[in-house]
Motif scaffolding. Structure first.
Motif, short mmCIF file in Angstrom:
data_model
loop_
_atom_site.label_atom_id
_atom_site.label_comp_id
_atom_site.label_asym_id
_atom_site.label_seq_id
_atom_site.Cartn_x
_atom_site.Cartn_y
_atom_site.Cartn_z
N GLY A 103 0.63 -1.07 -0.09
CA GLY A 103 0.06 0.06 -0.12
C GLY A 103 0.87 1.30 0.08
N ALA A 104 1.92 1.28 0.74
CA ALA A 104 3.11 2.29 0.71
C ALA A 104 3.42 2.67 -0.63
CB ALA A 104 4.00 2.23 1.67
N CYS A 105 3.78 1.58 -1.26
CA CYS A 105 4.47 1.81 -2.75
C CYS A 105 3.25 2.22 -3.56
CB CYS A 105 4.84 0.47 -3.31
SG CYS A 105 6.11 -0.36 -2.23
N LEU A 106 1.89 1.48 -3.48
CA LEU A 106 0.91 1.79 -4.53
C LEU A 106 0.50 3.28 -4.33
CD1 LEU A 106 -0.56 -1.72 -4.50
CD2 LEU A 106 0.61 -0.58 -6.49
N SER A 107 0.62 4.09 -3.25
CA SER A 107 0.12 4.98 -2.94
C SER A 107 0.68 6.28 -4.14
CB SER A 107 0.35 5.56 -1.52
OG SER A 107 1.88 5.76 -1.46
N CYS A 108 1.76 5.70 -4.63
CA CYS A 108 2.37 6.50 -5.54
C CYS A 108 2.20 5.96 -7.00
CB CYS A 108 3.80 6.96 -5.41
SG CYS A 108 4.10 7.89 -4.10
N HIS A 109 2.78 4.74 -7.00
CA HIS A 109 2.80 3.83 -8.20
C HIS A 109 1.53 3.52 -8.77
CE1 HIS A 109 7.12 4.05 -8.29
NE2 HIS A 109 7.32 3.72 -6.93
N GLN A 110 0.27 3.39 -8.09
CA GLN A 110 -0.63 3.11 -8.64
C GLN A 110 -1.33 3.69 -9.83
OE1 GLN A 110 -2.72 0.15 -7.52
NE2 GLN A 110 -3.94 0.48 -9.34
N LYS A 111 -0.80 4.89 -10.00
CA LYS A 111 -1.30 5.70 -11.21
C LYS A 111 -0.62 5.40 -12.33
CE LYS A 111 -1.30 9.71 -7.88
NZ LYS A 111 -0.71 10.82 -7.44
N ASP A 112 0.43 4.49 -12.35
CA ASP A 112 1.08 3.84 -13.51
C ASP A 112 0.14 3.02 -14.21
OD1 ASP A 112 2.61 2.75 -15.59
OD2 ASP A 112 4.29 2.91 -14.44
N ALA A 113 -0.19 2.98 -15.29
CA ALA A 113 -1.05 2.33 -16.07
C ALA A 113 -0.73 0.84 -16.10
CB ALA A 113 -1.68 2.48 -17.42
N LYS A 114 0.77 0.50 -16.12
CA LYS A 114 1.28 -0.75 -15.91
C LYS A 114 0.79 -1.72 -14.63
CE LYS A 114 5.12 0.55 -19.00
NZ LYS A 114 6.78 0.56 -19.04
N ARG A 115 0.39 -0.98 -13.81
CA ARG A 115 0.14 -1.49 -12.41
C ARG A 115 -1.40 -1.70 -12.16
NH1 ARG A 115 4.70 1.15 -12.61
NH2 ARG A 115 6.48 0.53 -11.86
N THR A 116 -2.18 -1.30 -13.43
CA THR A 116 -3.62 -0.94 -13.01
C THR A 116 -4.03 -2.59 -12.86
OG1 THR A 116 -3.82 0.47 -14.74
CG2 THR A 116 -5.76 -0.49 -14.24
N LEU A 117 -3.63 -3.69 -13.30
CA LEU A 117 -4.32 -4.86 -12.84
C LEU A 117 -3.23 -5.70 -11.92
CD1 LEU A 117 -4.91 -6.08 -16.62
CD2 LEU A 117 -6.61 -5.28 -15.14
N TRP A 118 -2.80 -4.91 -10.99
CA TRP A 118 -2.06 -5.38 -9.92
C TRP A 118 -2.93 -6.21 -8.84
CZ3 TRP A 118 2.17 -7.51 -8.31
CH2 TRP A 118 2.46 -7.48 -6.79
N GLY A 119 -4.05 -5.76 -8.76
CA GLY A 119 -5.06 -6.32 -7.75
C GLY A 119 -5.55 -7.62 -8.21
N GLY A 120 -5.47 -8.68 -7.75
CA GLY A 120 -5.95 -9.83 -8.14
C GLY A 120 -4.90 -10.71 -9.16
N SER A 121 -4.05 -10.18 -9.50
CA SER A 121 -2.87 -10.60 -10.34
C SER A 121 -2.14 -11.88 -9.60
CB SER A 121 -1.81 -9.73 -10.73
OG SER A 121 -1.05 -9.34 -9.54
N GLN A 122 -1.43 -12.82 -10.17
CA GLN A 122 -0.86 -13.85 -9.65
C GLN A 122 0.18 -13.69 -8.62
OE1 GLN A 122 -1.39 -13.39 -13.05
NE2 GLN A 122 -1.41 -15.68 -14.13
N HIS A 123 1.23 -12.62 -8.99
CA HIS A 123 1.88 -12.00 -7.79
C HIS A 123 1.29 -11.55 -6.59
CE1 HIS A 123 5.42 -11.85 -10.90
NE2 HIS A 123 5.44 -13.37 -10.41
N GLU A 124 0.18 -10.91 -7.00
CA GLU A 124 -0.49 -10.27 -5.79
C GLU A 124 -1.22 -11.25 -4.94
OE1 GLU A 124 -3.76 -8.27 -3.31
OE2 GLU A 124 -3.86 -9.64 -5.09
N SER A 125 -1.64 -12.22 -5.60
CA SER A 125 -2.46 -13.30 -5.03
C SER A 125 -1.44 -14.18 -4.20
CB SER A 125 -3.27 -14.29 -5.79
OG SER A 125 -4.13 -13.45 -6.64
N ALA A 126 -0.23 -14.28 -4.45
CA ALA A 126 0.86 -15.10 -3.82
C ALA A 126 1.37 -14.31 -2.78
CB ALA A 126 1.90 -15.52 -4.87
#
Length: 313
Positions: A102-125
């Motif tokens: 959450g600390a990282c995504l507070s800035c980097h969530q705005k990047d379109a490359k990370r739009t699908l981070w939620g629910g992705s394989q790495h996030e789920s792991a």
């Protein structure tokens, strides 16, 4: 003392930036306290890291990532050991991965490359950003083409073995990286492929295989991985099996020259051409691609035999 100077400049620079919100100035002032203890003895030089860009108003401070951590900065007298920061990114961290990310995504969530981070394989792991990325350094391995794969194969051991095989993409040589094909932060495609399908990802380099062809080969149009192992193979062209065994997984061997390939077909175990010998040995020593040269698809306009639908040249 370089790390002290770097962090101090970042902290004071952010504090003094015109137009910077008051809260950012408070964070910068609080972060200046950190360098009293955290110097180059326990933190390497990161003056060239993106998080140390003094002139950029988006540059985070110590507090941005680690939190205010008041009891860590000023240890209460009744405690024997100094409490950890509010967010600790090391292996000793007791924070939930979601808090750290959450600390990282507070800035980097705005990047379109990370739009699908939620629910992705790495996030789920339950993988933390700090598992792969290192911030207190000038050389984050995953950001360099020559060292990125080294980080990925610490977990993906099967792919490490495949990349060591004779036929592979030039990933070990540093000419390609895992991120050329995969978006590790989330994707709508399979296996975190950068495009929506395996084929679309492959076509970014292998455009000549895209088609459309007058005579298409259905498995090719469906999935390149039907025949190829993209991480590496012991067989030329990264094929999963040698021809004709690869082709015969779908195609029944046909008769050519009056001789078949499997029992029950003409001339396999009897006849003038075999002298009582099984011709399977002869067929398996040859490749279907000796004749069917256009296995990815053909634009041959011929209407005579042999029909171009057989993927001849």
């Amino acid at each position: 003392m370089r790390i002290k100077r770097t962090l101090a400049i970042v902290a004071l620079g952010l504090f003094a930036l015109i137009g910077t919100p008051w809260a950012a100035g408070v964070d910068a002032a609080a972060s200046a306290v950190c360098v009293k203890c955290h110097d180059e003895e326990d933190l390497p030089d990161n003056s060239r890291h993106a998080h140390a860009a003094v002139a950029d108003a988006r540059t985070p401070t110590c507090v941005t990532c680690h939190g205010p951590s008041p009891t860590h900065a000023n240890k209460p007298s009744d405690l024997k050991e100094r409490p950890s920061p509010d967010r600790l990114f090391s292996k000793k961290s007791k924070n939930a991965v979601s808090q750290l990310n959450g600390a990282c995504l507070s800035c980097h969530q705005k990047d379109a490359k990370r739009t699908l981070w939620g629910g992705s394989q790495h996030e789920s792991a339950d993988l933390a950003c700090s598992t792969c990325h290192k911030n207190h350094t000038n050389q984050d391995k995953v950001l360099a083409k020559a060292t990125q794969t080294e980080v990925c194969i610490t977990c993906h051991k099967e792919q490490r073995t495949q990349l060591a095989r004779p036929s592979h993409h030039p990933v070990p040589e540093g000419r390609m990286t895992c991120s050329d094909c995969h978006n590790v932060h989330g994707s709508a495609g399979p296996k975190l492929a950068k495009r929506d399908s395996t084929n679309a990802t492959c076509y970014t380099c292998h455009a000549e295989k895209r088609g459309p062809f007058v005579h298409s080969h259905e498995p090719v149009a469906e999935d390149c991985a039907t025949c190829h192992n993209p991480h590496g193979s012991n067989i030329e062209a990264m094929l999963k099996a040698r021809a004709p065994m690869l082709c015969q997984q779908c195609h029944t061997p046909h008769v050519a020259g009056g001789v078949g390939a499997v029992r029950g077909q003409p001339g396999v175990t009897s006849g003038p051409l075999t002298n009582g010998k099984n011709t399977v040995n002869i067929w398996q020593g040859r490749s279907c691609m000796n004749c069917h040269t256009q296995v990815h698809g053909s634009n041959n306009p011929s209407v005579t035999n042999p029909t171009p639908g057989f993927l001849f040249r």
